[in-house]
Design an enzyme around this catalytic site. Structure first.
Site: not given
Length: 655
Positions: A299, A388, A416
């Site tokens: 990343k 979640e 969610r």
């Protein structure tokens, strides 16, 4: 002299940023197939040289984009998009995809009003096969596309590009489980950079480490190592054994997991070797069945600062100020601390007052401000990954045993876990405290991230106490109030902006009576009931209304559920007009709740009602201040809507 224009004929906001000679020739993925392998390597560097100054200038997701340059080039070189369908998980890793699919010059407008979306968007390009701003959706949606292809007897490839962070979400595993047994041609590209936004957590990320440290694995390795001591050419043999060990790890650890799910596993591959990626993907293109290609990336690759701190550079803000309009005018950001920072500080102080308090988040320790809590109280902090629904149910279990979870999740992400909010928390009256960051308009991230619905979807849940602070001090006191009560779930929603206070907040807390409202200004002509951020906007609108001959009463309606019905009843006797203001969709929100209450009141005199809020539609992306002004939710817009509503009603009565 006229400013330069881009390839779409629009004014170029940053003419000094231009693509390199190879990149300037890439107008579609088909152009990649004319390049030599050596030119592909050069192109990848040109893409980084182009993306970095743009994203650091206008803001956006930098580290995720830099990490997938070679992977994206290789994918579009090999697969015939848009005929072949490529689905990107989350979409924050799709900037290079946009550059290569005819949107190169428009990248300078990304996340700005009227410009490109920061995520994949089907309405924006035929190359965006499926929209996404939330994680873990790519495998399920891409599998649906593949099945639709089969039923239509068509012939094209379908790929899901998923970050390893997205693999911490249960939806990804539901998709994998289905795809492995679906008997269809389907490719999953696992972009493994050991990061989501915060470092990945969970069993899968530890799987390799456990295997490598296994006593059996190491005992076999040691025995083989001893045997090689007596062999000729010991150095060469041991080098071969070392390579064999690495191959065994690859075969035994990640591969077996996916193979057991029904996928043919390839990898791990070097995600920054574009030539090698092209070679492997060309073979994958000719393969049948469910295939998973495991790619290792870094990343922030190519930018040392982003590689060194990928969390900080996951999403970067504009260098100078936030763009507020397409004309390029800018508005300096406020100097005060953000609500997130106030929440972060309050959590540290509340931890001392409530030893039974724990903190939970879903892969957003930095984003929610809980990283400081995690550092100081590691045994009381739980990051469950991008999951979640699990976070909420997990919190309910802890609350059932007497702990006091403060579960910090962005407003848009809590959507969610709606079933868990109802079934696991509210139905059982468990006192979980929900801290909903990014409520209301969030700005450049757009409709997938606007917290536009929480007052509606939480306001309809029985037993749920729902509130919104108008400033930082009230945020602290509402959190304290939520922890002091032990009978119900308690949700506090707050925006992604700076608090209105000037100067530091003190360390004390005050319990606020549940359901109580606060009069900020006494008046007589109309009563404005303002929720959260709208209280500040209403204050700014009051002088405009005063000049128009109106003297409004201004109320901080900090509790949405329960409402202060006694107070509201008193207001009906004093005011002919009731105005509600909220940074939430009007459908099912605070205004709708007040309207229903008024309709149910027996023998209540008719009152003029004006409801101000977000429209019942998905709001586009752009700076927060620009969007609020466009939606009529700034002081001038609010005052104008109130005056227009009153004048319209007066005109109708005179007819």
């Amino acid at each position: 002299m006229e400013r330069s224009r881009n390839s779409q004929g629009k004014l170029d906001p940053y003419p000094e940023i231009s693509p390199g000679p190879l990149l300037s020739r890439i107008n579609s993925p088909a152009d990649l197939r004319a390049l030599t392998p050596a030119e592909l390597v050069t192109l990848c560097q040109e893409i980084r040289d182009y993306i970095v100054p743009i994203v650091t200038r206008v803001g956006g997701h930098l580290a995720p984009s830099l990490g997938v340059v070679e992977l994206t080039v290789a994918l579009h070189r090999v697969f015939e998009t848009p005929r072949d369908k490529m689905v990107w998980d989350v979409g924050h890793q799709s900037y290079i995809h946009k550059v290569l699919t005819g949107r190169r010059d428009e990248m300078k407008t990304i996340r700005q009003a009227g410009g490109l979306s920061g995520f994949c968007k089907r309405m924006e390009s035929p190359y965006d096969a499926f929209g996404a701003g939330h994680a873990s959706t790519a495998i399920s949606s891409a599998l649906g596309i593949a099945i639709a292809r089969d039923l239509a007897d068509e012939n094209y490839k379908v790929l899901a590009v998923v970050g390893d962070g997205g693999m911490t979400g249960g939806l990804s595993y539901e998709g994998l489980n289905n795809a492995g047994s679906a008997e269809t041609d389907f490719v999953v590209i696992l972009n493994d950079n050991a990061m989501s936004i915060s470092p990945n957590v969970g069993a899968l990320s530890k799987h390799l480490s456990h295997m490598i440290s296994s006593p059996l694995f190491n005992r076999v390795k040691d025995e083989v190592w001893k045997l090689t001591e007596f062999m000729p050419a010991t150095g060469a043999v041991r080098q071969t054994v070392r390579k064999l060990e690495e191959s065994l790890k690859t075969l035994m650890v990640p591969g077996m997991f996916f193979e057991d799910l029904g996928f043919r596993y390839l990898g791990p591959l070097d995600g920054h070797n574009v030539k090698s990626l092209v070679n492997v993907l060309e073979r994958v293109r000719g393969m049948k069945g469910a295939i998973l290609v495991h790619v290792l990336t870094t990343k922030g690759k190519g930018l040392p600062s982003a590689e060194g701190d990928p969390v900080k550079y996951h999403g970067v803000k504009p260098l100078a100020a936030a763009v507020t309009s397409e004309s390029g005018k800018v508005k300096a950001a406020p100097n005060g601390p953000a609500y997130t920072n106030v929440f972060s500080g309050a959590m540290l102080r509340l931890a001392e007052l409530f030893p039974e308090m724990v903190a939970v988040t879903a892969a957003m320790a930095e984003g929610t401000g809980l990283h400081n809590f995690a550092e100081k109280h590691p045994g009381r902090f739980f990051d469950v990954g991008i999951a979640e629904a699990h976070a909420v149910c997990f919190s309910a279990g802890m609350a059932a045993q007497g702990l006091r979870p403060v579960t910090a999740i962005y407003s848009t992400f809590l959507q969610r876990a709606f079933d868990q909010v109802i079934h696991d928390v509210a139905l059982q009256k468990l006192p979980v405290v929900f801290a909903l960051d990014r409520a209301g308009i969030v700005g450049e991230d757009g409709p997938t991230h606007h917290g536009a619905f929480d007052l509606s979807y939480l306001g309809c849940v029985p037993n749920m106490i729902l509130c919104a602070p108008r400033n930082g001090r009230e945020l602290c006191n509402l959190l304290y109030t939520g922890l002091m009560q032990k009978e119900n779930p308690f949700a506090v929603r707050y925006p992604r902006v700076s608090i209105p206070e000037q100067g530091p907040l003190d360390d004390s807390f005050e319990e606020i009576p549940l359901g109580s409202w606060e009069v900020m200004r006494e008046g007589k002509d109309l009563c404005i009931l303002a929720v959260g951020t709208m209280a500040g906007v209403a204050e700014e609108a009051v002088p405009i209304l005063d000049r128009a001959g109106l003297t409004p009463t201004l109320v901080n309606a900090r509790f949405i559920n329960p409402m202060d019905e006694k107070f509201l009843n008193r207001m009906l006797d004093k005011h002919r007009t009731i105005v509600t203001m909220e940074e939430n969709v009007l459908n099912g929100g605070f205004g709708a709740k007040v309207a229903r209450w008024l309709n149910d009141m027996p023998e209540t005199p008719a009152h003029r009602r004006i409801h101000i809020g977000l429209p019942d539609e998905f709001v586009t992306h752009g700076s927060r201040s620009f969007l609020l002004k466009t939606l009529g939710l700034d002081a001038e817009g609010v005052a104008g809507r109130i005056l227009a509503g009153i004048q319209t009603d007066v005109t109708l009565q005179q007819r």
